[in-house]
Design an enzyme around this catalytic site. Structure first.
Site, mmCIF file in Angstrom:
data_model
loop_
_atom_site.group_PDB
_atom_site.id
_atom_site.type_symbol
_atom_site.label_atom_id
_atom_site.label_comp_id
_atom_site.label_asym_id
_atom_site.label_seq_id
_atom_site.Cartn_x
_atom_site.Cartn_y
_atom_site.Cartn_z
ATOM 1 N N GLY A 74 1.026 -0.833 -0.126
ATOM 2 C CA GLY A 74 0.246 -0.467 -0.236
ATOM 3 C C GLY A 74 1.118 0.926 -0.066
ATOM 4 N N GLY A 75 0.088 2.220 -0.641
ATOM 5 C CA GLY A 75 1.009 3.954 -0.334
ATOM 6 C C GLY A 75 1.051 4.218 -1.683
ATOM 7 N N SER A 77 2.030 5.468 -5.021
ATOM 8 C CA SER A 77 3.243 4.474 -5.717
ATOM 9 C C SER A 77 3.791 4.990 -6.920
ATOM 10 C CB SER A 77 1.522 3.102 -6.705
ATOM 11 O OG SER A 77 1.252 3.715 -7.119
ATOM 12 N N TYR A 138 9.572 9.892 -3.901
ATOM 13 C CA TYR A 138 8.992 8.938 -3.642
ATOM 14 C C TYR A 138 9.773 7.654 -3.572
ATOM 15 C CZ TYR A 138 7.513 4.172 -5.151
ATOM 16 O OH TYR A 138 6.931 2.611 -5.085
#
Length: 269
Positions: A74-75, A77, A138
């Site tokens: 999750g999170g 991307s 990211y």
């Protein structure tokens, strides 16, 4: 199929990789708990739903209760604003590990990224213990996650496998992916090995298939028993006929992070 765990939590269950892993994991546990921002229709009596925002610690704490292993996909991307990455990938990652500590979860397997090392040149052959060189906010969040995983093992004994995923898609869609591609079948094989191996401490492994042009070396983590079978070279003829090859010194192919290196700072856009 052998049952490896009683209950597994899969975060990002409706994402690209979560969707691929869901039926695979369902066969390897008695109960598969699915986590996503919005409810997902359950496909089997063995599935459970945990609707949550990873930044909400109380919800994450509840979702990790009675769990043997967490597959954390999750999170956020891809590159985004710092605030979005802070909530989804930094605070969210902390919440996963702290909740795991409080609930005595024994193992976490999670998706880091090539973008944690994206500023290395494609001519560099990287070992799993190489210096991190993030190519984006990211990528910075993934470096944070790798440090957090190490800390929670050293301090609290939570075992983790950090998978630096290259490019996991049905097939390579650009020339860089001849080096970074990870097939869905090889991803599933890697996840299974991460669940089976009795002791992993905190292991970092590059998530790539058996590509002829790979610039990653997993020899230091051979104890995982990961033996990828697929090879991006099988798709070279299609790339040659449909995708123009960039010049060798083009940033999108000369750095391991590809387009993330070429892109400007997200906050300036």
């Amino acid at each position: 199929m052998a049952i490896l765990c009683n209950r597994i939590l899969l975060t990002g269950a409706a994402g690209g990789l979560g969707t691929q892993l869901r039926p695979f994991l369902r066969e390897r546990c008695n109960h598969l708990r699915l986590s996503h921002l919005r409810p997902i229709e359950l496909a089997d009596p063995s599935e459970e739903m945990a609707t949550l925002d990873l930044a909400d610690f109380s919800k994450v704490l509840e979702a990790t209760r009675d769990v043997d292993a967490i597959i954390h996909m999750g999170g956020i991307s891809k590159e985004n604003t710092f605030e979005s990455i802070l909530q989804g990938n930094i605070r969210g990652m902390y919440n996963i590990y702290e909740a795991a500590r409080l609930n005595n979860v024994k193992r976490i397997i999670w998706g880091s990224s090539v973008h944690a090392v994206g500023y290395h040149k494609r001519t560099d052959v990287l070992q799993t213990d190489c210096v991190t060189r993030p190519d984006s906010l990211y990528g910075v969040s993934k470096v944070f996650g790798e440090g957090l995983a190490q800390y929670y093992f050293d301090k609290f004994g939570i075992e983790s496998v950090t998978i630096r995923i290259g490019s996991s898609f049905p097939e390579p869609s650009d020339w860089r992916m001849l080096s970074t591609w990870l097939s869905y079948n090889d991803l599933k094989h890697l996840i299974e090995r991460c669940l089976i191996v009795p002791k992993v401490d905190h292991t970092i492994v590059f998530g790539c298939s058996n590509n002829d042009q790979s610039f990653w070396d997993n020899s230091k983590v051979g104890y995982l028993g990961y033996k990828p079978k697929d090879n991006a070279e099988d798709f070279r003829p299609n790339l040659e006929s449909s995708v123009t090859k960039p010049p060798y010194d083009d940033t999108v192919i000369s750095y391991q992070g590809g387009a993330f290196v070429a892109a400007g700072h997200f906050e300036d856009k």
